[in-house]
Design a protein around this motif. Structure first.
Motif, mmCIF file in Angstrom:
data_model
loop_
_atom_site.group_PDB
_atom_site.id
_atom_site.type_symbol
_atom_site.label_atom_id
_atom_site.label_comp_id
_atom_site.label_asym_id
_atom_site.label_seq_id
_atom_site.Cartn_x
_atom_site.Cartn_y
_atom_site.Cartn_z
ATOM 1 N N GLY A 1 0.805 -1.208 0.000
ATOM 2 C CA GLY A 1 0.000 0.000 0.000
ATOM 3 C C GLY A 1 0.838 1.258 0.000
ATOM 4 O O GLY A 1 2.073 1.224 -0.080
ATOM 5 N N GLN A 2 0.153 2.396 0.114
ATOM 6 C CA GLN A 2 0.791 3.698 0.022
ATOM 7 C C GLN A 2 0.260 4.624 1.099
ATOM 8 O O GLN A 2 -0.793 4.403 1.678
ATOM 9 C CB GLN A 2 0.540 4.339 -1.358
ATOM 10 N N GLU A 3 1.016 5.682 1.315
ATOM 11 C CA GLU A 3 0.593 6.763 2.212
ATOM 12 C C GLU A 3 0.621 8.072 1.438
ATOM 13 O O GLU A 3 1.505 8.299 0.604
ATOM 14 C CB GLU A 3 1.534 6.857 3.419
ATOM 15 N N SER A 4 -0.351 8.922 1.716
ATOM 16 C CA SER A 4 -0.407 10.217 1.041
ATOM 17 C C SER A 4 0.759 11.107 1.466
ATOM 18 O O SER A 4 1.172 11.107 2.633
ATOM 19 C CB SER A 4 -1.728 10.923 1.367
ATOM 20 N N VAL A 5 1.282 11.858 0.511
ATOM 21 C CA VAL A 5 2.313 12.860 0.783
ATOM 22 C C VAL A 5 1.633 14.220 0.760
ATOM 23 O O VAL A 5 1.242 14.705 -0.301
ATOM 24 C CB VAL A 5 3.439 12.798 -0.273
#
Length: 700
Positions: free
Chosen positions: A649-653
C-alpha cells in the motif's frame, strides 16, 4: 468530398499522408481513413441520455473523424444486451435525428451499428443458433426457430430502414466478437441440422441473408459495412476457408466495407489489452484485403497514429478503426492534420474507465480523458486574459500533469513544481512494467501538452511555502509514498557474517534504485504486487514488443491450419527470467480479485504461466538469515529468498497541506485543492486522480 476547411488537407510530405487522405467508400467519400470504431458508452440505452450521446459523437466529428460507428443497437427485443436497453424501434429512431444532425453539422459521416447479442444477452429472452450457454453469461439462450429466423431477418431490414429515416449514412452489421451472427457461423455454437446449420454453407446462410435484406432496405445511397470475425480464438471456431467464403458472399450481397474483428468475448486470448503487441493481428487483416475487392478496415491495437500510417502505407488495410483512442482524444485527426501529433492524448489501453465500467453496467469514460461521455457535464471553458488566475500545481504525477494542462488550456497562468528530475510520478513506474509500455506514450503526450498550454515547469524543486507565495490557486498533487512495514529480525542479533534477504519497496525496484535477486518474495498482491511479479518474471525484451513470441505464448495460430486461429499455447511452468517468485497476500481468497474485469484474467494467466507461487492468508513473522518466515494455515514456513519486495500500500504525501491552509485562513491566502494520491492513497486510483484534476480546474 473535399476535406472541410477547418481541418487542413494533408500534403504529400505529411507524416500521415495515407491516414489523412480521402477515400471513396461506397456511395460517398470520407475525409480521412480514421474510423471511430463502435463502442458502447452506456448512453445508448435511455432516451434522456441521447443529448449527451449526441454531444459525445459530435465532438468526435468536430475533431475530424472520417467515419463514426455508433454503439450497437438491437434489431429486436431478444437481441438487446441488457433487459433495460431498447431495440432500435421507430420511437428510438426518431430521437436519433439529433445525433445525425449534430455529426453532419461538423462534416462527419456516421453509421448505426446493428448488433444482436445472441447468447451474450443478459436477459431471459436471449436467443442463439442453438440452445447453448456462454461461459461469461449466467443464462442459457434458447434456440431460434426457423420462423423466428425469418422474423429476425425482417427486423434487421426494418432497423436499417429506420436508420435511413433517422439520417444515418448507413449501417454496420455486427458479425464478430461472438455475437449472434458469429454464433451462427461457428460449429462451437451452431449445432443445427436444418438449412441454417449442418454444413459451412448453412452456417453462413443467416449472415448472408441479413446482409442482402439490409442492402435492399438501405438502397444505393447508403453505406453497408459488415464487421467480420477473422480469428474467433475459441475452440470450434471458423477456419480461414469459411471466413473467405463468407467475405466473398457478403461482397456479392452488396456489402461496401469489411471491418475486421478479432476474438470472441469468451475467448481466453487477450485481443485489446495493453499487453497485446501493437498491430498483432494486422497480418491476418492483410490476408483478407488481398482476397476481396472492397475496402477493409484494420482494428485491434492499431491505436497509435504512426503505426496506423504504416499499416496503410504497406497496403495491409484501407482504413484503420480506433475506438478507445477516440475516447482519449476527440481531436485526434485534427491534431494530426495540424502537425500536432505529439499533443495527441495517448490511449494506454488500460480498459479501466471504458470496458471495465461498461461490463458492470456503468457509463464509460476514459482514464486519461475524464470528459469522455461527460462533455455536457464537465466543460473546460477558456477564460479571458483579465480573469486569468495564477495557479501553482505541486507534483507532476498523472493528477498534477492533467491539472496543469487543463488549467493552462483554459488560459490560466500555471507553474508546475516537481521535486524529482522527471515528470510522471507513478506512471513512470508503470511504464517500466512489461505490458504497460503504452504508459510512456501518455507521458510523452503530457509533456508536449504542457508546452502547448504555456505551463512553466520547475523540475528538481521541492516546493516550499516561499515558492508558493503570490499564487491565487494551489493544487496539491504530491502523490504517495510506499507504506513501510516492520519485518523484525528473527533470533539473536545478526552477526557480520549473517545476511538476511534484502528488503526493498516496489518504487525502488521499478525506478531502478534497487535490484532483485533470483529468489523473491512479494509482500502484497494487489495491482502493484501483480505488476511487480510480472516485472520480475517476464522475458527481456518484453513479450509485448515481440508479436511473434507473444502469439506463440498464447497459442494463436494460422486459421488455415487451426480452427478459429486457436493453436496450442507455449508450455509454461517456469519464469522466462529464471527467477523464483512468491506472491503473498494477507487476505484470504484468490489473488487478483480486485483487478480489472477485462484484464485481470490476463494477469492471472501470465502469473500461472510463469510458475509464480501465489499464496493467500499469509502472516509475515520476520526475516532471518535464510529468507522470509511466514505463517499460513497455522503453520510456519521459511521461504528461502534473497529479496523481499514490499507492495503493502501507500501513504499520502501532503506535508504542505496544513501550512498552506493556515495561510489561506481568513481568505487572504490562496485557495488550496488536494487531488489524487495526496487526497486519498487507496489503490493508486489514477482514474479518480485525473478526474479530480479536471473537475477542480473546471471549477476555477
Amino acid at each position: 468530398m473535399p476535406a472541410p476547411s477547418h481541418i487542413p488537407a494533408p500534403t504529400p510530405s505529411s507524416p500521415f499522408a495515407h491516414l489523412l487522405s480521402p477515400l471513396d467508400l461506397g456511395p460517398f467519400t470520407v475525409r480521412n481513413r480514421l474510423v471511430m470504431g463502435s463502442m458502447h458508452t452506456g448512453l445508448e440505452d435511455r432516451a434522456e441520455d441521447l443529448p449527451r450521446l449526441a454531444e459525445f459523437l459530435g465532438e468526435r466529428a468536430r475533431g475530424g473523424a472520417g467515419l463514426i460507428i455508433t454503439g450497437g443497437y438491437s434489431p429486436d427485443r431478444s437481441g438487446r444486451l441488457t433487459a433495460h436497453a431498447r431495440p432500435f424501434d421507430a420511437r428510438t429512431a426518431g430521437r436519433h435525428r439529433l445525433i445525425t444532425r449534430t455529426v453532419h453539422e461538423h462534416d462527419g459521416r456516421i453509421l448505426l451499428q446493428i448488433l444482436h447479442a445472441g447468447r451474450y444477452a443478459a436477459h431471459l429472452l436471449a436467443a442463439s443458433a442453438s440452445a447453448t450457454k456462454a461461459p461469461i453469461s449466467p443464462l442459457r439462450a434458447r434456440r431460434l426457430s426457423s420462423v423466428g429466423i425469418g422474423r429476425l431477418i425482417r427486423s434487421y431490414a426494418a432497423t436499417a430502414a429506420r436508420a435511413v429515416e433517422a439520417g444515418y449514412d448507413g449501417v454496420e452489421i455486427m458479425g464478430s466478437e461472438g455475437y449472434l451472427l458469429n454464433q451462427f457461423l461457428a460449429p462451437r455454437t451452431n449445432h443445427r441440422r436444418d438449412r441454417w446449420g449442418k454444413e459451412a454453407a448453412g452456417r453462413r446462410a443467416l449472415p448472408l441473408a441479413v446482409a442482402a435484406a439490409v442492402r435492399a432496405a438501405l438502397g444505393p445511397d447508403r453505406l453497408l459495412s459488415y464487421r467480420i470475425s477473422l480469428l474467433d480464438l475459441v475452440e470450434d471456431g471458423q477456419d480461414w476457408e469459411e471466413t473467405l467464403a463468407l467475405a466473398h458472399g457478403l461482397v456479392a450481397a452488396g456489402v461496401d466495407v469489411l471491418s475486421t474483428g478479432i476474438g470472441w468475448h469468451e475467448a481466453r486470448v487477450p485481443t485489446i489489452a495493453t499487453s497485446v503487441p501493437r498491430a498483432a493481428f494486422v497480418p491476418v487483416t492483410a490476408r483478407l484485403r488481398e482476397a476481396v475487392d472492397v475496402p477493409v478496415v484494420a482494428s485491434n491495437r492499431v491505436h497509435e497514429p504512426h503505426l496506423a500510417e504504416q499499416v496503410l502505407a504497406r497496403g495491409d488495410a484501407d482504413l484503420v478503426s480506433m475506438a478507445r483512442p477516440f475516447l482519449a482524444d476527440p481531436e485526434l485527426p485534427r491534431k494530426l492534420a495540424q502537425n500536432r501529433a505529439r499533443e495527441v492524448v495517448a490511449c494506454i489501453a488500460c480498459n479501466q474507465s471504458c470496458l471495465d465500467r461498461v461490463f458492470v453496467g456503468e457509463e464509460a469514460s476514459c482514464l486519461v480523458n475524464p470528459r469522455a461521455a461527460r462533455e455536457t457535464q464537465l466543460r473546460l471553458v477558456p477564460v479571458p486574459a483579465h480573469r486569468a488566475l495564477r495557479v501553482a500545481v505541486v507534483g507532476a504525477g498523472p493528477a498534477g500533469l492533467e491539472a496543469a494542462v487543463a488549467a493552462g488550456s483554459r488560459g490560466h497562468r500555471v507553474t508546475l513544481f516537481e521535486a524529482g528530475q522527471e515528470l510522471g510520478g507513478q506512471f513512470l513506474l508503470a511504464a517500466r512494467v512489461p505490458g504497460k509500455e503504452d504508459y510512456a506514450l501518455a507521458l510523452d503526450s503530457w509533456r508536449s501538452r504542457l508546452l502547448a498550454a504555456g505551463v512553466g515547469v520547475r523540475l528538481g524543486v521541492r516546493a516550499e511555502l516561499t515558492d508558493l507565495t503570490g499564487y491565487d490557486e494551489i493544487i496539491l498533487a504530491t502523490g504517495v509514498r510506499p507504506r513501510e512495514i516492520a519485518l523484525p529480525w528473527i533470533g539473536a542479533s545478526p552477526t557480520a557474517s549473517e545476511r538476511g534477504p534484502r528488503v526493498i519497496s516496489y518504487a525502488q525496484l521499478l525506478a531502478g534504485q534497487a535490484e532483485a535477486g533470483r529468489r523473491v518474495a512479494i509482500i502484497g498482491a494487489g495491482g502493484i504486487g501483480v505488476d511487480v511479479a510480472e516485472f520480475l518474471v517476464a522475458a527481456s525484451p518484453s513479450p509485448t514488443l515481440d508479436a511473434v513470441a507473444w502469439r506463440e505464448r498464447w497459442g494463436i495460430g494460422d486459421p488455415a491450419v487451426h480452427r478459429g486461429g486457436l493453436g496450442t499455447p507455449a508450455p509454461g511452468g517456469a519464469a522466462p527470467s529464471g527467477r523464483t517468485v512468491h506472491l503473498l497476500q494477507r487476505s484470504e481468497g484468490r489473488i487478483g480479485t480486485g483487478l480489472g474485469r477485462t484484464t485481470g484474467w490476463v494477469h492471472r494467466a501470465e502469473l500461472r504461466h510463469a510458475g509464480v507461487d501465489q499464496r493467500s492468508g499469509v502472516r509475515y513473522v520476520g526475516v532471518e538469515a535464510g529468507g522470509l518466515r511466514i505463517r499460513q494455515d497455522g503453520t510456519e514456513q521459511l521461504l528461502e529468498v534473497d529479496t523481499v519486495v514490499v507492495c503493502a500500500g501507500q501513504e499520502s504525501v501532503r506535508e504542505l497541506e496544513v501550512p498552506l491552509r493556515s495561510l489561506a485562513e481568513g481568505g487572504a491566502g490562496p485557495r488550496v485543492h488536494l487531488i489524487g494520491g495526496a487526497e486519498r492513497a487507496a489503490q493508486l486510483d489514477a482514474q479518480r486522480a485525473i478526474r479530480q484534476a479536471v473537475e477542480v480546474v473546471a471549477a476555477l
